[in-house]
Scaffold this motif. Structure first.
Motif, short mmCIF file in Angstrom:
data_model
loop_
_atom_site.label_atom_id
_atom_site.label_comp_id
_atom_site.label_asym_id
_atom_site.label_seq_id
_atom_site.Cartn_x
_atom_site.Cartn_y
_atom_site.Cartn_z
N SER A 185 0.84 -1.20 0.00
CA SER A 185 0.00 0.00 0.00
C SER A 185 0.87 1.24 0.00
CB SER A 185 -0.99 0.00 1.17
OG SER A 185 -0.35 -0.22 2.40
N ASP A 186 1.78 1.25 -0.97
CA ASP A 186 2.39 2.49 -1.42
C ASP A 186 3.81 2.80 -1.00
OD1 ASP A 186 1.81 5.94 -1.57
OD2 ASP A 186 1.60 4.53 -3.21
N PHE A 213 -6.68 11.71 3.06
CA PHE A 213 -5.84 10.79 3.82
C PHE A 213 -5.19 9.81 2.85
CE2 PHE A 213 -5.60 6.51 5.66
CZ PHE A 213 -4.76 6.72 6.74
N CYS A 214 -3.88 9.61 2.99
CA CYS A 214 -3.17 8.61 2.17
C CYS A 214 -3.45 8.85 0.68
CB CYS A 214 -3.58 7.21 2.59
SG CYS A 214 -2.74 5.85 1.74
N MET A 215 -3.18 10.07 0.22
CA MET A 215 -3.45 10.43 -1.17
C MET A 215 -2.43 9.77 -2.09
SD MET A 215 -2.89 12.53 -3.94
CE MET A 215 -3.98 12.29 -5.32
N CYS A 216 -2.92 9.16 -3.17
CA CYS A 216 -2.07 8.38 -4.08
C CYS A 216 -2.16 8.92 -5.50
CB CYS A 216 -2.49 6.92 -4.07
SG CYS A 216 -2.43 6.14 -2.45
N GLY A 249 -16.60 -11.53 4.49
CA GLY A 249 -17.79 -10.85 4.96
C GLY A 249 -17.62 -9.38 5.23
N GLU A 250 -16.56 -8.77 4.68
CA GLU A 250 -16.35 -7.33 4.85
C GLU A 250 -15.70 -6.77 3.59
OE1 GLU A 250 -13.84 -7.50 8.29
OE2 GLU A 250 -11.98 -7.47 7.11
N VAL A 251 -15.91 -5.47 3.37
CA VAL A 251 -15.25 -4.75 2.28
C VAL A 251 -14.49 -3.58 2.89
CG1 VAL A 251 -15.63 -3.25 0.28
CG2 VAL A 251 -16.84 -5.42 0.44
N VAL A 252 -13.24 -3.44 2.47
CA VAL A 252 -12.37 -2.36 2.95
C VAL A 252 -11.56 -1.85 1.77
CG1 VAL A 252 -10.50 -1.75 4.54
CG2 VAL A 252 -12.13 -3.53 5.19
N THR A 253 -11.38 -0.53 1.67
CA THR A 253 -10.56 0.02 0.58
C THR A 253 -9.30 0.69 1.14
OG1 THR A 253 -11.64 2.20 0.59
CG2 THR A 253 -12.60 0.49 -0.81
N ASN A 254 -8.30 0.76 0.28
CA ASN A 254 -7.07 1.51 0.54
C ASN A 254 -6.52 1.88 -0.82
OD1 ASN A 254 -4.86 2.71 1.73
ND2 ASN A 254 -4.27 0.93 2.95
N ASN A 258 -6.17 8.77 -6.37
CA ASN A 258 -7.18 8.45 -5.36
C ASN A 258 -6.73 8.90 -3.99
OD1 ASN A 258 -6.11 5.99 -3.66
ND2 ASN A 258 -5.60 5.47 -5.78
N SER A 259 -7.68 9.13 -3.13
CA SER A 259 -7.38 9.54 -1.77
C SER A 259 -8.52 9.12 -0.85
CB SER A 259 -7.20 11.06 -1.68
OG SER A 259 -6.94 11.45 -0.34
N GLY A 260 -8.16 8.73 0.35
CA GLY A 260 -9.18 8.58 1.37
C GLY A 260 -9.71 9.95 1.73
N ILE A 261 -10.99 10.09 1.84
CA ILE A 261 -11.62 11.32 2.33
C ILE A 261 -12.41 10.93 3.57
CG2 ILE A 261 -13.13 13.26 1.79
CD1 ILE A 261 -10.63 13.14 0.02
N VAL A 262 -11.90 11.34 4.72
CA VAL A 262 -12.41 10.77 5.97
C VAL A 262 -12.82 11.86 6.96
CG1 VAL A 262 -11.08 8.65 5.71
CG2 VAL A 262 -10.05 10.59 6.89
#
Length: 521
Positions: A151-152, A317-320, A333-338, A351-355
């Motif tokens: 992850s980067d 957050f964590c801008m790529c 049973g779960e979905v998570v992005t990064n 892409n970037s997390g916007i939190v």
């Protein structure tokens, strides 16, 4: 003696040694033949004006002055095969740098990693991307190198006061990272290059007498009279040691649950949660650089934005830049992005997390879980996303303007998220208060970055693993757990770091503290 200068130059000059020499010669009103060497110490971009410049700090050596190239190497490690053993749980940046520091201090690290080595992890990453199969021990978060490996490799940190950032950067260079990370304002290794560096660190640990055990999950801590005695693995084996560094990362929910079950003191911690937004990189370049075409000397543009919305911080957050979005679930049973970027940051999307900052009061519906209330809140969002996306690793997605207008997107274009997307009104994923904040926040973002608020941007939900939802308290002086002697909570999972550099620094701090204690015994 070299002469230190600070100057502004064009992008062409910043990345061309001949042009830079000519620029420096003009500054000193001399011939370029008199310039022996210009050594750039720091480099940062200034995109505030239409004509983009780079700020440089450099040492200038004239002909006849002694120039000694900087030597970057590893410390003088000695073999620790027969030395006192210290268990390090987790082979992420905190665990690996703790292990290196233990060797440097004359102690033998036994690194215990639930996941697979670099090569083995790749097969499991393919499985989650292509077949939607989540391996609970080997994925984007678990395995050699931890979450950072795939992850980067972003190395920027504001944690200058926590420790010696330059030391960590120099060690990474000694293990194969580009020397550019020593001078760039926002250093970055890249997901394509970091795995080899991680493997080299592991090989060095083994070469000097340490151990690294993969596919070895800790299921229990052996404690007697509130003192750590060792650990038990999933195979039933016990490994004895009276010093254990717990560096498991913030996705190791089973460790938090184990601590809670054993009534080892932990506490709920706020974190941030939201979506991961993807724009065309060309659009972000136009917004940030105020140009129609970026050109070969300018890097793909990042962005950083912070707003206060209804009394809460909402931020990128964590801008790529030039990167992709990845599926980072750690359980079925779960979905998570990064997100992550390769070293060249040459993908067509940004892409970037916007939190949004969460507060302890947000976890009240999960109060019965005590210190795990934040974790259960986090888990509920990820599981809801999984159900809304058809119980696969597809991600709930929506165009940005559609989201702010509470409209289902008729179509979702192909994004960089390989498992695929499902058109969902994202208000179904989040609690009402969070949905409202994010909707208002994107409108405010659009006012600061003209063109950012657009239906060309696709929102992927959720971005939920920003930091640990649990803190494992430790004594400020000894760094031991406040209750269990010999147990050293460490890194992101314990709530004491946020990123590769700060985690590595914290790992070193714990190792040094252990060495200090043992030296006195």
């Amino acid at each position: 003696m070299p002469r230190e200068i600070q100057t502004q130059v064009s992008p062409e000059v910043a990345y061309n040694q001949s042009f830079l020499n000519e620029h420096v010669a003009k500054l000193f009103n001399t011939s370029v033949d008199e310039i022996q060497k210009v050594v750039v110490l720091k480099r940062s971009i200034d995109a505030r004006q239409k004509a983009i410049k780079f700020n440089l700090k450099a040492d200038v050596y004239f002909v006849g002055e002694v120039f000694i190239p900087q030597s970057i190497g590893l410390p003088e490690y000695k073999n620790v095969s027969n030395s006192q053993e210290v268990i390090v749980v987790g082979a992420g940046p905190a665990g690996l740098f703790a292990a290196l520091q233990l060797i440097e201090s004359g102690l033998k690290p036994i690194v215990i990693e639930r996941g697979k080595d670099i090569r083995g992890r790749r097969r499991d990453l393919k499985a989650i991307n292509v077949d939607h199969i989540v391996n609970q021990d080997s994925n984007y978060c678990f395995g050699e190198g931890g979450a950072g490996t795939y992850s980067d490799g972003k190395l920027y940190t504001r944690s200058k006061k926590r420790g010696d950032v330059d030391r960590i950067l120099r060690l990474l260079v000694a293990f194969g990272a580009s020397e550019d990370i020593l001078i760039e304002a926002h250093p970055h290794i890249g997901t394509n290059k970091l795995p080899n560096i991680i493997q080299d660190i592991r090989e060095k640990i083994i070469e000097y007498g340490g151990q690294v055990l993969f596919e070895t999950r800790v299921i229990d801590l052996i404690i007697k009279n509130n003192e750590i005695q060792g650990i038990t693995t999933q195979s039933g084996d016990t490994i004895a040691a009276n010093k254990v560094i717990l560096a498991t990362g913030h996705s190791a929910r089973d460790i938090f649950e184990l601590l809670d079950k054993k009534k080892i003191f932990i506490e709920v911690k706020p974190f941030a949660l939201g979506v991961r937004a993807e724009h065309p990189q060309e659009l972000i370049d136009k917004i940030q650089y105020s140009c129609d075409f970026r050109g070969e000397f300018l890097p793909p543009s990042p962005y950083s934005i912070v707003k206060q919305i209804n009394g809460r911080g909402m931020y990128s957050f964590c801008m790529c830049p030039g990167g992709v979005i990845a599926p980072c679930a750690t359980s079925p049973g779960e979905v998570v992005t990064n997100g992550w970027s390769p070293s060249k940051r040459d993908q067509g999307t940004a892409n970037s997390g916007i939190v949004v900052e969460l507060k302890l009061e947000d976890f009240k519906p999960f109060a019965k879980f005590g210190a795990l209330a934040g974790l259960e809140f986090q888990k509920s969002i990820e599981q809801k996303a999984w159900h809304l996306a058809g119980q696969t690793q597809k991600v709930p997605a929506q165009r940005m303007v559609d989201f702010t207008q509470n409209k289902i997107s008729i179509d979702i274009p192909k994004t960089s998220y390989v498992p695929g997307t499902t058109s969902v009104e994202l208000g179904q994923v989040f609690p009402g208060f969070l949905t409202q904040i994010v909707r208002e926040g994107f409108l405010e973002f659009g006012k600061s970055m003209r063109g950012y608020h657009t239906n060309e941007a696709i929102l992927h939900a959720p971005e939920s693993r920003t930091s640990s939802p649990v803190r494992i308290p430790r004594d400020n002086e000894s760094l031991e757990h406040v209750q269990i002697k010999g147990l050293y909570p460490c890194g992101e999972g314990a709530g004491y770091a946020g990123g590769i550099i700060s985690a590595a620094i914290d790992g070193e701090k714990c190792a040094l503290k252990i060495a200090e204690v043992l030296k006195k015994q």
